[in-house]
Design an enzyme around this catalytic site. Sequence first.
Site, mmCIF file in Angstrom:
data_model
loop_
_atom_site.group_PDB
_atom_site.id
_atom_site.type_symbol
_atom_site.label_atom_id
_atom_site.label_comp_id
_atom_site.label_asym_id
_atom_site.label_seq_id
_atom_site.Cartn_x
_atom_site.Cartn_y
_atom_site.Cartn_z
ATOM 1 N N LYS A 38 0.863 -1.183 0.000
ATOM 2 C CA LYS A 38 0.000 0.000 0.000
ATOM 3 C C LYS A 38 0.899 1.231 0.000
ATOM 4 O O LYS A 38 1.662 1.443 0.939
ATOM 5 C CB LYS A 38 -0.925 0.027 1.209
ATOM 6 C CG LYS A 38 -1.935 1.175 1.152
ATOM 7 C CD LYS A 38 -2.845 1.192 2.362
ATOM 8 C CE LYS A 38 -3.950 2.222 2.166
ATOM 9 N NZ LYS A 38 -3.449 3.582 1.845
ATOM 10 N N ASP A 40 1.885 5.321 -0.111
ATOM 11 C CA ASP A 40 1.456 6.544 0.562
ATOM 12 C C ASP A 40 1.647 7.717 -0.397
ATOM 13 O O ASP A 40 2.656 8.417 -0.356
ATOM 14 C CB ASP A 40 2.281 6.739 1.840
ATOM 15 C CG ASP A 40 1.693 7.797 2.759
ATOM 16 O OD1 ASP A 40 0.572 8.270 2.476
ATOM 17 O OD2 ASP A 40 2.345 8.146 3.750
ATOM 18 N N GLU A 178 3.174 1.891 4.879
ATOM 19 C CA GLU A 178 1.801 2.209 5.267
ATOM 20 C C GLU A 178 0.965 0.961 5.488
ATOM 21 O O GLU A 178 0.070 0.946 6.330
ATOM 22 C CB GLU A 178 1.135 3.107 4.222
ATOM 23 C CG GLU A 178 -0.206 3.639 4.689
ATOM 24 C CD GLU A 178 -0.833 4.624 3.729
ATOM 25 O OE1 GLU A 178 -1.885 5.181 4.084
ATOM 26 O OE2 GLU A 178 -0.289 4.834 2.635
#
Length: 323
Positions: A38, A40, A178
């Site tokens: 994931k 950022d 993240e």
Amino acid sequence: MQDITQKHKMVMPEFIQPELATLVTSIPAKGNYLFEIKYDGYRLLTIIKNHEIILKTRNNHDWSKKFPQLIQALKKLSLKNAILDGEIVVLDKNGVSKFELLQNAIEAKNSSIINYYVFDLLYYDGYYLGDLPLSKRRQTLKKLLQKSHYRKSLVQFSDNLTGNIAQIFKRLCKKKYEGIIAKNQDSIYQSRRTKDWLKIKCTKKQEFIIGGYTDPRGSRDLFGALLLGFIKNKKLVYCGKVGTGFNSLTLRKVFSCLQNYDQAKSSFAKAPAGKNIHWVKPKLVAEIAFEDWTSDGYLRQPVFQGLRLDKDASKIIKETPHG
């Protein structure tokens, strides 16, 4: 691709609303999932029409002029007609994407350090691919990128995480990533928030609406803290204030933006008490990291991460994890 048929042939759309992931508390134990890092950063769709490249945010704003080096990198893919979905990021010295670094790069107009991690292919060469399984779309995307020697480019493929995902997740969190995204590899693309895409975060972080700010105290200039809220039942609900995470540059930038939305009255359903509060129209969105929620619904230890210029304030709600 063998799976493409005449039913997928269609005129190229001007824009496709991105699919969004649902926040969950843990890695799914069952299901046919692919896992990715994931990132950022900012979600960005690339629309390539007759070799002309347009970069659009999740709210359909044209950001093409902001990233000239990225445009040049995308041209090297030699795609005539395509729509790519991905995220622009800036990596720190450890290779971890940091939202504040991306904001600084955009502010300094330095797009040469911005990487574009693409993870989906929605349209290609006259055919809409969103109705194909995710795994097929990603296979085709990776092959297209490999032809262009993408590993030396600003354009990167967001590759699958392989191995023990629980252990990988722990390692990523330890390194301050993240989190991860889990995607049903058999799913079609849907322009909404779905449970086919799940996000598992290492830390609590989400966007909030700025509804006001306080006067500075001590050595602080311009303002003291931002008053934050989210939309619930079409009302702006106050959830606390943030006064940390700013430097001199972000203080000036945020304060300059606040001046454009000054208003006499509070927009909160229940205005917070206090003196020396300045109210603003609920248009600006801030990304906030925080420890947790208090029992009475306020943020605990919030830290400002940056303004989210790509998010629509009217759609900011309290993210409640599922499962």
